[in-house]
Structures are given as structure tokens and as C-alpha cells.
Design an enzyme around this catalytic site. Structure first.
Site, PDB file in Angstrom:
ATOM      1  N   SER A 141     -21.740  18.812 -52.638  1.00 39.52           N
ATOM      2  CA  SER A 141     -20.598  19.690 -52.376  1.00 39.52           C
ATOM      3  C   SER A 141     -20.263  19.674 -50.896  1.00 39.52           C
ATOM      4  O   SER A 141     -21.142  19.437 -50.048  1.00 39.52           O
ATOM      5  CB  SER A 141     -20.929  21.127 -52.799  1.00 39.52           C
ATOM      6  OG  SER A 141     -19.912  22.024 -52.411  1.00 39.52           O
ATOM      7  N   TYR A 154     -26.275  28.308 -52.288  1.00 42.05           N
ATOM      8  CA  TYR A 154     -25.632  27.159 -52.931  1.00 42.05           C
ATOM      9  C   TYR A 154     -25.458  26.019 -51.931  1.00 42.05           C
ATOM     10  O   TYR A 154     -25.789  24.869 -52.208  1.00 42.05           O
ATOM     11  CB  TYR A 154     -24.282  27.583 -53.501  1.00 42.05           C
ATOM     12  CG  TYR A 154     -23.456  26.449 -54.065  1.00 42.05           C
ATOM     13  CD1 TYR A 154     -23.755  25.877 -55.291  1.00 42.05           C
ATOM     14  CD2 TYR A 154     -22.365  25.949 -53.356  1.00 42.05           C
ATOM     15  CE1 TYR A 154     -22.989  24.842 -55.818  1.00 42.05           C
ATOM     16  CE2 TYR A 154     -21.585  24.916 -53.873  1.00 42.05           C
ATOM     17  CZ  TYR A 154     -21.907  24.361 -55.097  1.00 42.05           C
ATOM     18  OH  TYR A 154     -21.156  23.334 -55.596  1.00 42.05           O
TER      19      TYR A 154
END
Length: 247
Positions: A141, A154
Site C-alpha cells: 500500500s 496498517y
């Protein structure tokens, strides 16, 4: 331009019931691969597999549970045969800020985003290494490369996934197995829609290309890396973020 042909290959995609995972599974299937969709949402997963086609199978497992993960891998092999392509897509992304994250939530995010990917890759790659062929694509990501005010765990987990990609790539490079990461920015998925149209528009305005990515755009990149087209690419992280991060 070379057409990507995955006929005769078998792929395992985690977090495949919807969103990006479903798009990846469908794209690989359309290129000719048999696909095992692994997700804990059994109903949505079955629906997606049915929509994709007969050579797509749904397997239910909680990736945070290594026993279930091992069982899911065995089931995929029993139903489709050896796994040639692994896409580690499943992830948790709670939206709490840095000061609100509790230890249990931190551990839960890492259990799915890092630990499951590590042990599933190691299990699947053992067979790939023996056969002399394999493709592993980890869905990282932009958050693993650029700080953000929420979901810190995350972002840190995705940074760990990028580091893990390089380590597996180095170990497996001489055995015909490539390991790469794809690091998307904002993607048009049901999860993104929960923030509302106004917020989506504001975020899109901050992206140099002026829009949010379609899941198929990321899935096409994964498919490229999964085919013979990706044979000389390993240990790389591909940014697909519309210009938010340029390097």
C-alpha cells in the site's frame, strides 16, 4: 504487446470475496488460470467464485488462525492442484489514530497483514521452489511508504510486507520463483465508499491524475507480474497511486 496467458496455472488469492481481491481473482481467471478464492466471508466468497466461473473455487478461512490457513492451503491443492501463483491481498485496516490503537488491535492487524502472508508464502513457495516455477505478488500500500494520521498499524504492517517481499525474492530468485509487491493508493472499492462522496471527491482532488484507481487497473498489474511477462522481475515494489508518491 504480449498477451498474458495463464492457462494451465493455478492461483490462490487471499481476501478475494470482494473489492481488489475479487478483481485480481477474476483477472487471473480471465487470463486462463484456475483460481482459489480464500476469504473468511463464506457467503460473499461463494458468490464471487460463482460469478467468476467454474474454474474458480471458494475456500473459507480466518487468516489470523494459522491452523485454518494451513487447512485452506491443503483444500486449495486438493481441489485445483499445485499452486503456481499466490496473491497475498487480505488485510485489516482499522481507522484508529496513533494514540487510540490498543495492543489487541495492533496484534490483529499484524496477524492478518504480515504473519498470515509470511507463513502462507513459505508454505506455498516450498512447492514452487521444488517445481522451479512460481509467482508471489504481495498487495502492499501507499500507506506503507507514506505517513498518514490514521491506521498507523496498517501502514507499518504494509511496510513490513514490502521488506518481506525482498527477503523472499532474494531466497527464491535462483529457483524460478519471483516475489514482488504492488503498492496501490486509493482504489474504488466498497470500503472507500463508506467515507462518503464528498470526502472521496476531496481525496481524489489531491491525486495528481485527478481520480481514484479502478480495481481492474491494479489487477492488470498483478496479472502482468504473475505471467511469463514477469519472469525477470523480482524483489520490486510497484507504485500505482496516480502520482501521489513519485520516485
Amino acid at each position: 504487446m504480449t498477451t498474458i496467458n495463464l492457462s494451465g496455472r493455478t492461483a490462490l488469492v487471499t481476501g478475494a470475496a470482494g473489492g481488489l481481491g475479487a478483481a485480481v481473482a477474476e483477472t487471473l481467471h480471465n487470463a486462463g488460470a484456475q483460481v482459489a478464492l480464500l476469504d473468511q466471508d463464506s457467503e460473499a466468497n461463494r458468490h464471487t467464485a460463482t460469478r467468476i466461473g467454474d474454474s474458480a473455487v471458494a475456500i473459507t478461512a480466518d487468516l489470523a488462525d494459522l491452523t485454518q490457513l494451513d487447512r485452506a492451503h491443503r483444500e486449495a491443492v486438493e481441489r485445483l492442484g499445485t499452486i503456481d501463483i499466490l496473491v497475498n491481498n487480505a488485510a485489516m485496516a482499522p481507522m484508529n489514530g496513533l494514540w487510540e490503537i490498543e495492543p489487541a488491535e495492533w496484534d490483529a492487524v499484524f496477524a492478518v497483514n504480515v504473519r498470515a502472508s509470511f507463513f502462507l508464502t513459505r508454505t506455498v513457495a516450498e512447492g514452487m521452489r521444488t517445481r522451479g516455477f512460481g509467482r508471489v505478488v504481495n498487495i502492499a500500500s501507499l500507506s506503507g511508504q507514506k505517513a498518514r494520521p490514521t491506521s498507523v498499524h496498517y501502514g507499518v504492517s504494509k511496510a513490513a510486507l514490502i521488506a518481506m517481499t525482498r527477503n523472499f525474492a532474494l531466497d527464491l530468485a535462483a529457483h524460478g520463483v519471483t516475489v514482488n509487491a504492488v503498492a496501490p493508493g486509493m482504489i474504488e472499492t466498497p470500503m472507500v465508499h463508506t467515507i462518503g462522496k464528498q470526502k472521496m471527491a476531496e481525496l481524489a482532488a489531491d491525486i495528481p491524475v485527478g481520480r481514484i484507481a479502478e480495481p481492474t487497473e491494479v489487477a492488470d498489474l498483478v496479472c502482468f507480474l504473475a505471467g511469463d511477462t514477469g519472469a525477470f522481475i523480482t524483489g520490486a515494489t510497484y507504485d500505482i497511486n496516480g502520482g501521489v508518491l513519485m520516485r
